[in-house]
Scaffold this motif. Structure first.
Motif, PDB file in Angstrom:
ATOM      1  N   LYS A  10      17.470   4.796  65.136  1.00 21.31           N
ATOM      2  CA  LYS A  10      17.603   3.637  64.253  1.00 21.31           C
ATOM      3  C   LYS A  10      16.752   3.829  62.990  1.00 21.31           C
ATOM      4  CE  LYS A  10      16.859  -1.355  64.153  1.00 21.31           C
ATOM      5  NZ  LYS A  10      16.292  -2.493  64.863  1.00 21.31           N
ATOM      6  N   GLN A  11      15.544   4.351  63.158  1.00 25.19           N
ATOM      7  CA  GLN A  11      14.651   4.571  62.018  1.00 25.19           C
ATOM      8  C   GLN A  11      15.197   5.631  61.070  1.00 25.19           C
ATOM      9  OE1 GLN A  11      11.965   2.552  61.419  1.00 25.19           O
ATOM     10  NE2 GLN A  11      12.881   1.525  63.177  1.00 25.19           N
ATOM     11  N   ARG A  12      15.893   6.621  61.611  1.00 26.95           N
ATOM     12  CA  ARG A  12      16.451   7.693  60.775  1.00 26.95           C
ATOM     13  C   ARG A  12      17.531   7.173  59.833  1.00 26.95           C
ATOM     14  NH1 ARG A  12      16.169  10.314  65.926  1.00 26.95           N
ATOM     15  NH2 ARG A  12      14.438  11.771  65.911  1.00 26.95           N
ATOM     16  N   LYS A  14      17.439   4.195  58.364  1.00 29.82           N
ATOM     17  CA  LYS A  14      16.862   3.269  57.393  1.00 29.82           C
ATOM     18  C   LYS A  14      16.515   4.025  56.119  1.00 29.82           C
ATOM     19  CE  LYS A  14      14.751  -0.313  60.194  1.00 29.82           C
ATOM     20  NZ  LYS A  14      13.490  -0.996  60.500  1.00 29.82           N
ATOM     21  N   ASP A  16      14.647   3.782  52.161  1.00 31.98           N
ATOM     22  CA  ASP A  16      13.512   3.159  51.495  1.00 31.98           C
ATOM     23  C   ASP A  16      13.925   2.968  50.048  1.00 31.98           C
ATOM     24  OD1 ASP A  16      11.133   2.493  50.200  1.00 31.98           O
ATOM     25  OD2 ASP A  16       9.932   3.797  51.470  1.00 31.98           O
ATOM     26  N   PRO A  65       3.437  -0.484  60.418  1.00 27.81           N
ATOM     27  CA  PRO A  65       4.264  -0.921  61.546  1.00 27.81           C
ATOM     28  C   PRO A  65       3.395  -1.171  62.783  1.00 27.81           C
ATOM     29  CG  PRO A  65       4.756   1.364  60.937  1.00 27.81           C
ATOM     30  CD  PRO A  65       3.723   0.875  59.992  1.00 27.81           C
TER      31      PRO A  65
END
Length: 102
Positions: A10-12, A14, A16, A65
């Motif tokens: 999931k983070q990959r 996102k 910025d 985080p």
């Protein structure tokens, strides 16, 4: 904290937005040299430089985080500082077969 594969996947995905916009404008405006020079400095030295969008971005702080661990980050930074040349050489060498296979 153990990070699950699902969380990391999931983070990959996102982005910025602020970073992407800064990089795009830096290259569009031909200000790469400013960015590269600022990246060589520590935060105290960056704060002493003339004002620019790049400086403002580099000294701005986002909230950490929930999983952030300062001690682990510092340990990783020390490890990288000590073995950066070896790590980068290994990463470069290991990527060659993938590049040629493509």
């Amino acid at each position: 904290m153990q990070l699950s594969k699902k969380f990391l996947d999931k983070q990959r995905l996102k982005g910025d937005y602020a970073s992407d916009r800064l990089v795009a404008s830096t290259f569009t405006d031909g200000k790469q040299a400013i960015l590269y020079e600022l990246l060589k400095l520590d935060v105290n030295e960056i704060e002493q430089q003339s004002n620019s969008a790049i400086k403002k971005f580099l000294i701005s702080r986002k909230a950490n985080p929930t999983w952030f661990n300062q001690r682990k980050l510092q340990n990783g930074q020390r490890l990288f500082k000590q073995y950066a040349l070896e790590m980068m050489a290994l990463l470069g060498a290991m990527s060659l077969p993938y590049c040629y296979a493509a």
